[in-house]
Design an enzyme around this catalytic site. Structure first.
Site, PDB file in Angstrom:
ATOM      1  N   ASP A 329      32.784 -34.524  26.428  1.00  0.00           N
ATOM      2  CA  ASP A 329      32.552 -35.893  25.973  1.00  0.00           C
ATOM      3  C   ASP A 329      31.965 -36.830  27.015  1.00  0.00           C
ATOM      4  O   ASP A 329      31.427 -37.867  26.650  1.00  0.00           O
ATOM      5  CB  ASP A 329      33.840 -36.473  25.383  1.00  0.00           C
ATOM      6  CG  ASP A 329      34.119 -35.873  23.995  1.00  0.00           C
ATOM      7  OD1 ASP A 329      35.292 -35.613  23.686  1.00  0.00           O
ATOM      8  OD2 ASP A 329      33.157 -35.653  23.234  1.00  0.00           O
ATOM      9  N   TYR A 413      36.925 -38.654  17.287  1.00  0.00           N
ATOM     10  CA  TYR A 413      38.062 -38.862  18.174  1.00  0.00           C
ATOM     11  C   TYR A 413      37.974 -40.151  18.978  1.00  0.00           C
ATOM     12  O   TYR A 413      36.892 -40.661  19.260  1.00  0.00           O
ATOM     13  CB  TYR A 413      38.175 -37.705  19.168  1.00  0.00           C
ATOM     14  CG  TYR A 413      39.220 -36.673  18.804  1.00  0.00           C
ATOM     15  CD1 TYR A 413      38.989 -35.316  18.999  1.00  0.00           C
ATOM     16  CD2 TYR A 413      40.448 -37.052  18.280  1.00  0.00           C
ATOM     17  CE1 TYR A 413      39.953 -34.371  18.672  1.00  0.00           C
ATOM     18  CE2 TYR A 413      41.416 -36.117  17.941  1.00  0.00           C
ATOM     19  CZ  TYR A 413      41.163 -34.784  18.140  1.00  0.00           C
ATOM     20  OH  TYR A 413      42.117 -33.852  17.813  1.00  0.00           O
TER      21      TYR A 413
END
Lengths: 697, 697
Positions: A329, A413
């Site tokens: 990420d 997320y």
């Protein structure tokens, strides 16, 4: 150091061009400057798709003398200012890396990167590819086979393609498709993860075209039946207006009537934070989000640099395309560019100071990122207490903390990222995982051992979250060593006749490498300065690493997942410092092959005793989804801390003022009972507590 | 159930004799009643030294129908009320155990206990023995050899004697001696742990005499030179008046202007707590301190009983007398009787409700224990969040917690013990270790591998803190099973061609026994009800245990320490329920031999699948002291949590109202800078956040 003590909550304030700190993030003007220099290398009408526009940090050999001079009030050396740039010629695979020297207005290098090196995703292309995926005629044809209800709205989560070595040299996206609740398709925030579809387009980012359409397996095996007529499924909304909200929660407010105890000194694009003997410089950039520089306690060096280095989230479903789901990420997206705009009173509670940042968009324009960091104090319970049972006299202080928090959204997320400092010389880094599970369709009645059905027709596959915090220590100076202590039983002997004795043994970590915890030996890593003995007991000053054990990367050693997430197989990596080695998974993680991250650096086997070393601390969660994680998961919290060991001469929090009612103004809940709660009143004449007069006997 | 909703902060309120809940702690009147019945068994002038006067809990087979009838509104069965009593004939070794039936006003049994069964210490005898140790003429003679400065005041920490099998059948105390700062000997709270002495009397508690004087070893070996002329050492005070206190800490107040969200219903000596769908009964007794009974969420059974079962603190120095230092702070003392009187605004912050208790003293008189538990809410950051990146709409709620806290002082150490509930169905138990290291003298210039010099002349030996939480589950009913999940890699195959796949495998724990974590397999224990499937995915409803790995008891298996601390060698013990099996280290821990605790119960090897089982969860710290732990140690925090797994049908906190500025009233720290801080102002017209209107696209 400049001590102009200006506090601000305005996100826009002109950068000070003179006195720009060498570690400060680049300003809007510097972004424009670098972009124009890069553009000048190309024909005037070339459309450049910018990816990274960020400070190219100075060599440590230059930066350290600067910050020491700054701290001690000496003459500041001149350090050239550089910008690291990556960019594509738009809609080609011609990916370039450059360093621009703004001091000299020159280009130090500007090279086209080789094959299998791809840029992260950016927000603009994510939005664009979402549209491309859904509107593509081939995709529309497949979607029609689903026979979705009239007015259905299909949504797309574009994912990094990942790596499997099968025709994956080009930059692609895997688009996972979902739909809004068809009975409420106008709701733009309908939880589409409750309604996953089995059609998954693959997009070439170079041509911006759908090049393939994958069918997702929806059973227990590898069969893919292709799109079947959609069976109605219930929705599962998370927005508050779709819930029967609790009505009995009373407000809880945190007030600091005399203001907060911290001060923020703004210096252009970075800020100096002072709080309870801590001092550090806070930066923020596109990839790492928050970065702490030059962390000191009472003026003593502790950490040169501290920041999240990357995270990896590999998934457990062994079938295509899921075997390629392994998200970095930071490297694939960026903790800065994905940071939320934090809202007063929603994300952060109490007396809050916000910091904003300036990043860049894909055209190379400065991009305001308001309120990406919130800073505030919080009370975290009792700090220490002792009562002499003979006299009944209690001495107690509370544990006040300083929190610097940022929240990133990476598609489904969220990660809440926070540095926390306390008054006992401890600094910690906490990650809260929340947001929505990445889901895939599953046939009714099917169970699989690699995931959990969290909603009818919805599978949430198991996955790991593995984080890597890069800690560049300077414990009382830059010559440090890494050691670990273990507690070992003494063998029985005349000296240990009852088998109760144990001792601590210290092992020096001689060479760079990956190292693991061992809870059965209480193995504890410490970063020491062997040249600075504690004044009381002569032991080398140190900071220890409190990191929880976690299950390392499960993918096997031959897998791409393992080769790419170079940090994910060890609790600690320690390497000798080299400029530019910041990202544990390598500079370019998107569809990477491995070989450019911390495991590779560690394999150099360099000596790291009494050297300038860097430690990467890994920690994580093996997320086995449960029903309670849907539609949004309650925060799962994981945390690492750095704590002093024989660094001070006594408890550094011994001088915190006593916890008193006068200061804390707690409320005694009274006898009168009111509907749904209890009324509070301040007990001004309550028990005398924590008297400051000593008792004499 | 009685629903008279009275909240009170007064510690004294007459017990309701009728309607006394069978699980409620005994009242003052019941104490007096039991005492008079016991006394009636003896000649009138017999001086009985009472040790335990506590509820003898009813058989579960009786209690469960009662609490179910109570919950569902049925007729309440009659349950007889019993008191468990232990006592000595004062100043003899005649130690008795009895159960008094108050309903029948009879004695069910009253027996003298056998050899090697001794009572815990009590506060009165500790004070008495401190005096005896110091004033004894033989001790005075030894102390004179120390040639302490004029006016010195010697202090004594009486310790449990421990076990070594060497003439240790009688009940004794080991008195560790210290002194106040001789330059300030009038200071009753001088930190005597900074000035340990090498003379250690041993006292017979039966004769109240010093029977032996041990010399402590002060070097690296077993040599004991005996008392040498005392060399001046610096003091190390912890009281605030001896510190240069920080001046820059601003107040932080927690306010609940509409009161708190919890309600407390007082029913005699116990309280029913209701908060955010949680409901439970809270008791408090001499040994365990807080006990939670009948814990339910939205009326569903979760835990029949939860309480700290014991803790053990064994020390690492293999030499006499330290090899016998192994404290069971519940069994040897008591978490109830040692509980602090919590002061408003000092120990607990915010809107606080206090609970008091009635225990008993050594004469059998009721003893008021005011404010031994504080109850309050706290904010613990964000509970969950998701932002749809396409619209920017964020849904966020905060994590509100309910805290029940008690603090115990056991001579030098403090433990802050807290049950915490949150809105996502999670309950946790947190221990903070603080207070003062137990110290011993060491010669100058000496280092030893079993401890750390924390002050000139002061050694703090390494020691373990091992806690055991007893969890008696009733997950949707009393027929439960213990299982554990492990995440295992799939082997490479056609189905797992890239080596990325992994799966979760569940193993049922068939028989009672001790079981360990395995972080490398992500081994996670769950308590399931196999007869209640989750409505969404059919998996058995369960609660999982989040317990951190820790280094188990280091003392070897033949040692007394190992044999006595029966819980300290495993992360989890699971046994079939039997009435009376509450204390993991056995009923009587003082100078015990082992064989009466959880390891012994587990060795019965009973089947525990779909049975009424009990789980003991161990967790702990290997405390390797550091300078920063002296003079008082900053809290070291360790925590276990129970979290739902497929128990609910979605995130149980999904219905928490959104976090809004209107509710939270955070303050935006303004531009104006004031001396030493920043001024806050409430931004009433700030950014609109967390809008409740949905966006339509």
């Amino acid at each position: 150091m400049a001590t102009e003590n200006i506090t601000t909550s305005l996100p826009t304030r002109p950068a000070k061009q003179s006195n720009t700190h060498p570690l400060a993030p680049i300003s809007a003007d510097e972004i424009k400057n670098a972009v124009s220099i890069i553009k000048s290398q190309w024909p005037a009408d070339t459309d450049l798709h910018f990816k990274a526009l960020t400070l190219h940090e100075p060599a440590k050999a230059e930066a350290v003398p600067y910050i020491e001079a700054e701290f001690h009030g000496g003459e500041l050396p001149r350090i050239e200012r550089r910008v690291f740039v990556t960019y594509y010629l738009r809609q080609t695979d011609k990916f370039h890396e450059a360093v621009v020297n703004l001091t000299n207005q020159s280009i130090e290098y500007n090279v086209r990167l080789g094959p299998n090196v791809h840029a992260p995703l950016d927000g603009e292309e994510i939005m664009e590819f979402e549209r491309i995926a859904i509107e593509d005629p081939k995709v529309q044809t497949e979607l029609e086979k689903l026979q979705l209800p009239e007015g259905s709205r299909v949504v797309c989560d574009p994912w990094i393609y990942g790596s499997d070595g099968i025709d994956d040299d080009k930059r692609m996206l895997q688009a996972f498709l979902y739909m809004r609740d068809p009975q409420n398709a106008g709701e733009a925030d309908s939880n589409h993860y409750a309604l996953p579809l089995s059609v998954s387009p693959v997009i070439s980012t170079e041509t911006k075209e759908v090049i393939r359409i994958d069918y997702l397996p929806t059973g227990k095996d590898s069969n893919r039946s292709g799109p079947q007529p959609w069976q109605p499924k219930p929705s599962n909304e998370y927005l508050p207006e779709y819930q029967e909200l609790r009505k009995d929660l009373k407000p809880l407010n945190v007030m600091q009537p005399e203001g907060a105890s911290f001060s923020i000194t703004e210096q252009g694009t970075s800020n100096i934070v002072n709080w309870q003997k801590w001092q550090f410089r806070l930066g923020f950039n596109q990839r790492e989000g928050m970065v702490l520089y030059d962390v000191r306690y009472e003026g003593r060096n502790l950490f040169y640099r501290m920041a999240l280095s990357d995270m990896n989230i590999p998934y457990a479903d062994p079938r295509q395309p899921f075997l390629r789901k392994s998200a970095f990420d930071l490297g694939d997206a960026g903790a800065g560019i994905m940071a939320n705009d934090l809202k007063l009173g929603c994300d952060c509670l109490g007396s809050i100071h916000y910091l904003s940042a300036t990043l860049a968009d894909d055209k190379g324009n400065p991009l305001d990122m308001p309120n990406v960091v919130c800073i505030h104090e919080q009370d975290s319970g009792i700090g220490w207490k002792h009562t002499n049972f003979r006299t009944g006299r209690a001495a107690v202080v509370r544990n006040r903390e300083l929190v610097l928090q940022s929240i990133i959204t990476v598609a489904n997320y969220e990660y809440i990222l926070a540095f926390t400092f306390n008054q006992a010389g401890e600094v910690s880094y906490e990650v809260r995982a929340t947001g929505i599970l990445s889901t895939q369709p599953i046939d009714e009645g099917v169970e699989v051992p690699w995931g959990t059905v969290v909603h009818p027709g919805v599978l949430a596959t198991h996955h790991q979250h593995i984080f890597s915090l890069r800690v560049d220590p300077s414990i009382d100076g830059h010559s440090n060593r890494l050691v670990y202590d273990e507690a070992l039983p003494m063998p029985r002997s005349d000296f240990n006749p009852h088998g109760t004795g144990y001792y601590v043994q210290e092992t020096v970590v001689e060479k760079s490498g990956g190292y693991d915890l061992n809870p059965d030996a209480n193995r504890t890593f410490k970063i020491q300065n062997a040249g600075v003995p504690n004044p009381i007991n002569g032991k080398p000053v140190a900071y220890k690493i409190h990191a929880p054990p976690f299950q390392k990367m499960l993918a096997d050693k031959e897998s791409f997942n393992y080769k790419r997430a170079e940090f994910a197989d060890r609790n600690v990596y320690a390497v000798k410092y080299r400029d530019g080695e910041l990202y544990a998974g390598g500079q370019y993680t998107n569809q990477s092959r491995g070989g450019t991250g911390v495991r590779s650096w560690a394999e150099r086997g360099e000596g790291i005793v009494d050297e300038d070393l860097v430690v990467f601390v890994q920690f994580g969660i093996n997320h086995i989804p449960r029903i309670e994680d849907f539609p949004v998961m309650p925060c799962e919290i994981v945390k690492v801390a750095m704590k002093p060991v024989n660094f001070f001469d006594r408890n550094p929090a011994i001088d915190v003022p006593p916890s008193t009612q006068e200061f804390n103004k707690s409320t005694l809940l009274s006898e009168r009972h009111q509907q749904g709660g209890v009324e509070g009143k301040v007990d001004g004449n309550g028990d005398v507590c924590c008297t400051t007069t000593s008792s004499k006997l």
